[in-house]
Design a protein around this motif. Structure first.
Motif, PDB file in Angstrom:
ATOM      1  N   GLU A 152      35.555  34.168  33.482  1.00 48.01           N
ATOM      2  CA  GLU A 152      36.458  34.398  34.591  1.00 48.01           C
ATOM      3  C   GLU A 152      37.412  33.213  34.727  1.00 48.01           C
TER       4      GLU A 152
ATOM      5  N   LYS B  80      35.479  47.559  41.514  1.00 48.20           N
ATOM      6  CA  LYS B  80      35.357  47.013  42.852  1.00 48.20           C
ATOM      7  C   LYS B  80      36.445  46.005  43.179  1.00 48.20           C
ATOM      8  N   SER B  81      37.202  45.586  42.169  1.00 47.68           N
ATOM      9  CA  SER B  81      38.201  44.564  42.462  1.00 47.68           C
ATOM     10  C   SER B  81      39.334  45.180  43.261  1.00 47.68           C
TER      11      SER B  81
ATOM     12  N   TRP C 257      42.994  36.443  40.308  1.00 49.10           N
ATOM     13  CA  TRP C 257      43.003  35.299  41.225  1.00 49.10           C
ATOM     14  C   TRP C 257      44.270  34.481  41.071  1.00 49.10           C
TER      15      TRP C 257
ATOM     16  N   PRO D 169      31.478  47.500  36.200  1.00 49.59           N
ATOM     17  CA  PRO D 169      31.541  47.839  37.614  1.00 49.59           C
ATOM     18  C   PRO D 169      32.525  46.951  38.375  1.00 49.59           C
TER      19      PRO D 169
ATOM     20  N   SER E 170      24.517  41.431  30.738  1.00 48.72           N
ATOM     21  CA  SER E 170      23.475  42.020  31.559  1.00 48.72           C
ATOM     22  C   SER E 170      23.363  43.514  31.256  1.00 48.72           C
TER      23      SER E 170
ATOM     24  N   GLU F 210      27.179  34.692  31.327  1.00 51.40           N
ATOM     25  CA  GLU F 210      27.551  34.963  32.716  1.00 51.40           C
ATOM     26  C   GLU F 210      28.395  36.220  32.817  1.00 51.40           C
TER      27      GLU F 210
END
Lengths: 346, 346
Positions: B228, B285-286, B259, B281, B83, B78
């Motif tokens: 995560e 973007k966070s 978080w 990436p 990927s 994941e």
DNA sequence: CCTCCCGCTGGGAGCGCTCCCAGATTTCTG
DNA sequence: CAGAAATCTGGGAGCGCTCCCAGCGGGAGG
């Protein structure tokens, strides 16, 4: 251990012929039990494995199936949906004794350069194609090809085997759920209408609202491209129009939408209810947990492999179609869990 | 279009022999130009493609390389890192004219059942192995095998070709950066020490701190598993010990850590500075954008493919090793961008 | 006793290709 | 202009396997 043993070698070692060894390996009937066990002993001892290539040359089958993910899916490939689909297909093809080859095309150029090699070279027994677009050029070419083909997701042309999930019905379910909870200004972060899934989910949603006498206001629709970022951007466009509930056409976009909502200081579900689609793990782990429509990704992949093998062996003749049902998963983000199940009417 | 053309067929159509057609296809020298073009015309017209299987039987090469991702990587898969790695390897093998076969093992059982078939069947020219663990049973078996092998990530045994990134140096860089910014209570969300990457990043970080006279306090270390969720949990364990800066050993864990921080009402970087590792990436973007150590994932994959091909052709002899440098990417989450570059000392 | 059949086994043919060698043709040399 | 060399071409062999057919021996039946 020696890699280059042949049937003939095993035969010599066991004092029989090539043919008899072949019969033993392929489990055929007419072999004397004592001979059979003698041969098996030699195979065991030497660690002999048949050469798949030679076998393929004779049989015309390779046991290799190709998984094609076409170009323009860069952003899509970041969607965990693809990871899960690949896992499902991989597991199923392992089980079926297939080898899975992965073709990730980065651009149209690579696509058209590689396609002929892939399809006509004779290495592949069949092909699974995902993430097709409307009027996909790959699809047009493949449909006329000689190679068995299964699409994951409804293609926009006829005569091709595919496996899909009930996107239309699922989106209707989502619309109905939100209406039933009493929301009045229901919006959608939709998926690209260049994909059939995007179209089906949008149409299903619109139909689900209409069925309850609530048309979708054009201002309450914003389009995304399946990415988290696009969900974020789409929701930002929606917020000024004050939706009280939003259906995002994928969990990944829903997570992006959630960011936008939180950034705007809006509480989910108190100020705005939110729903996703897919039922990915991320939907469960988000805060609040996402109400979503779960689709059986793994089953879809497994069925595609099975369908393809049926096509390859001739057990089925094209086209075969299967559409899996989806399921509403109610969690926190839709507000159904709130003490008052009737939210404020603004 | 016809799938079952052979060299012989093309020869007949062009009025030459099998051999001559073969020479034309393989671009060999001794062919009369007029004959050559006549043959090429026939090939063009008929759409003939050589049968790769037959060719492989003769040459002993298939052009297929296997990518193995072993069991227990469910959560790892994941991680978008995989990927990207798969994309990189796929692109490189497309370029090199290889076909990529994917082996995702769900459990040890599948692993040991499939391994012999995969390796000894003769379909694969070589293997790329990722996500190996310390004392990986797969690795032990493969190292003795006859098949060319390249590992992505440093293996814990010698004598195997691999390509890695400078995890140790990168983590030192991170430690140095945080110390230089004046933080006093620097913690780490580390990756599993059952992986060499986890070990290297942890050791590098500890060494980077020590080099500046600042030992890592045991309370300020919490272990994650690259997911995560684990980053979230680890940070929750860290918060009571009031770190003023935390280095997460992967971007994915850093996002989870973020978080936890936000949930605890702590602002990043004002209350706690945060760093990641990978340069995915998602780190960009966070919110706030993550300061991280970027590793060249795509290059790593490409080099692995190239290395493997060198091994297959004999252009290189095992073991080959390459370690890519990493790069500090300073963004918002570390606080370096703040007006006062010297944060408060609590 | 001969024939027939059946269980079992071995070897030929061939999948489509590449490699190699020998023959046919052309070109170059003294 | 003969002889040698260079150029080109065709076909045999063989990669490791499966399929098919023929042959072997032995038991059953006439």
């Amino acid at each position: 251990m020696a890699e280059n043993l042949t049937l003939e070698d095993i035969g010599r070692l066991a004092g029989v012929s090539r043919s008899t060894v072949s019969r033993v390996i392929n489990g055929q009937a007419n072999v004397n039990p004592s001979v059979r066990s003698r041969v098996q002993e030699v195979i065991q001892r030497t660690g002999y494995t048949p050469n798949v290539v030679a076998r393929s040359l004779v049989s015309g089958r390779t046991g290799v199936i190709g998984l094609v993910i076409p170009s323009r899916v860069h952003s899509l490939f970041e969607d965990p949906y693809f990871s899960r689909l690949i896992q499902g297909i991989s597991a199923a093809s392992n089980r079926a004794g297939n080898t899975l080859s992965l073709f990730l095309f980065q651009n149209e150029e690579e696509e058209s350069a590689l396609y002929p090699r892939v399809v006509t070279s004779g290495v592949l027994d069949g092909l699974i194609l995902t993430a097709t677009r409307m009027a996909d050029p790959l699809l047009a070419r493949m449909a006329v090809g000689e190679i068995p083909l299964v699409i994951v997701g409804r293609p926009d042309v006829d005569g091709i085997s595919y496996v899909d999930v009930d996107n239309h019905g699922g989106a209707m379910l989502a619309a109905g759920h939100l209406v039933d909870l009493g929301y009045q200004r229901i919006g959608i972060v939709s998926a690209p209408t260049s994909t059939t899934a995007g179209v089906d989910r949008l149409n299903g949603f619109v139909e689900g609202l209409a069925l309850r006498g609530m048309p979708l206001h054009p201002d309450l629709r914003a389009d995304g491209d399946f990415s988290e970022e696009s969900g974020y951007q789409a929701m930002r466009r929606l917020i000024p129009h004050r939706p009280d509930a939003v259906f995002a056409a994928s969990d990944t976009m829903a997570v992006g939408a959630l960011w936008a909502l939180q950034e705007a200081g809006l509480r989910v579900p108190h100020d705005v209810a939110l729903m996703g689609f897919d039922g990915l793990p991320a939907s469960e782990k988000s805060n609040p947990a996402l109400t979503t429509v779960r689709q059986p990704v793994t089953d879809t992949g497994a069925r595609a492999v099975q369908m393809l093998n049926d096509l390859v062996t001739g057990a089925a003749t094209s086209p075969v179609v299967e559409v899996f049902p989806v399921e509403l998963v109610v969690r926190e983000s839709c507000g159904a869990m709130l003490a008052s199940s009737r939210p404020r009417t603004d």
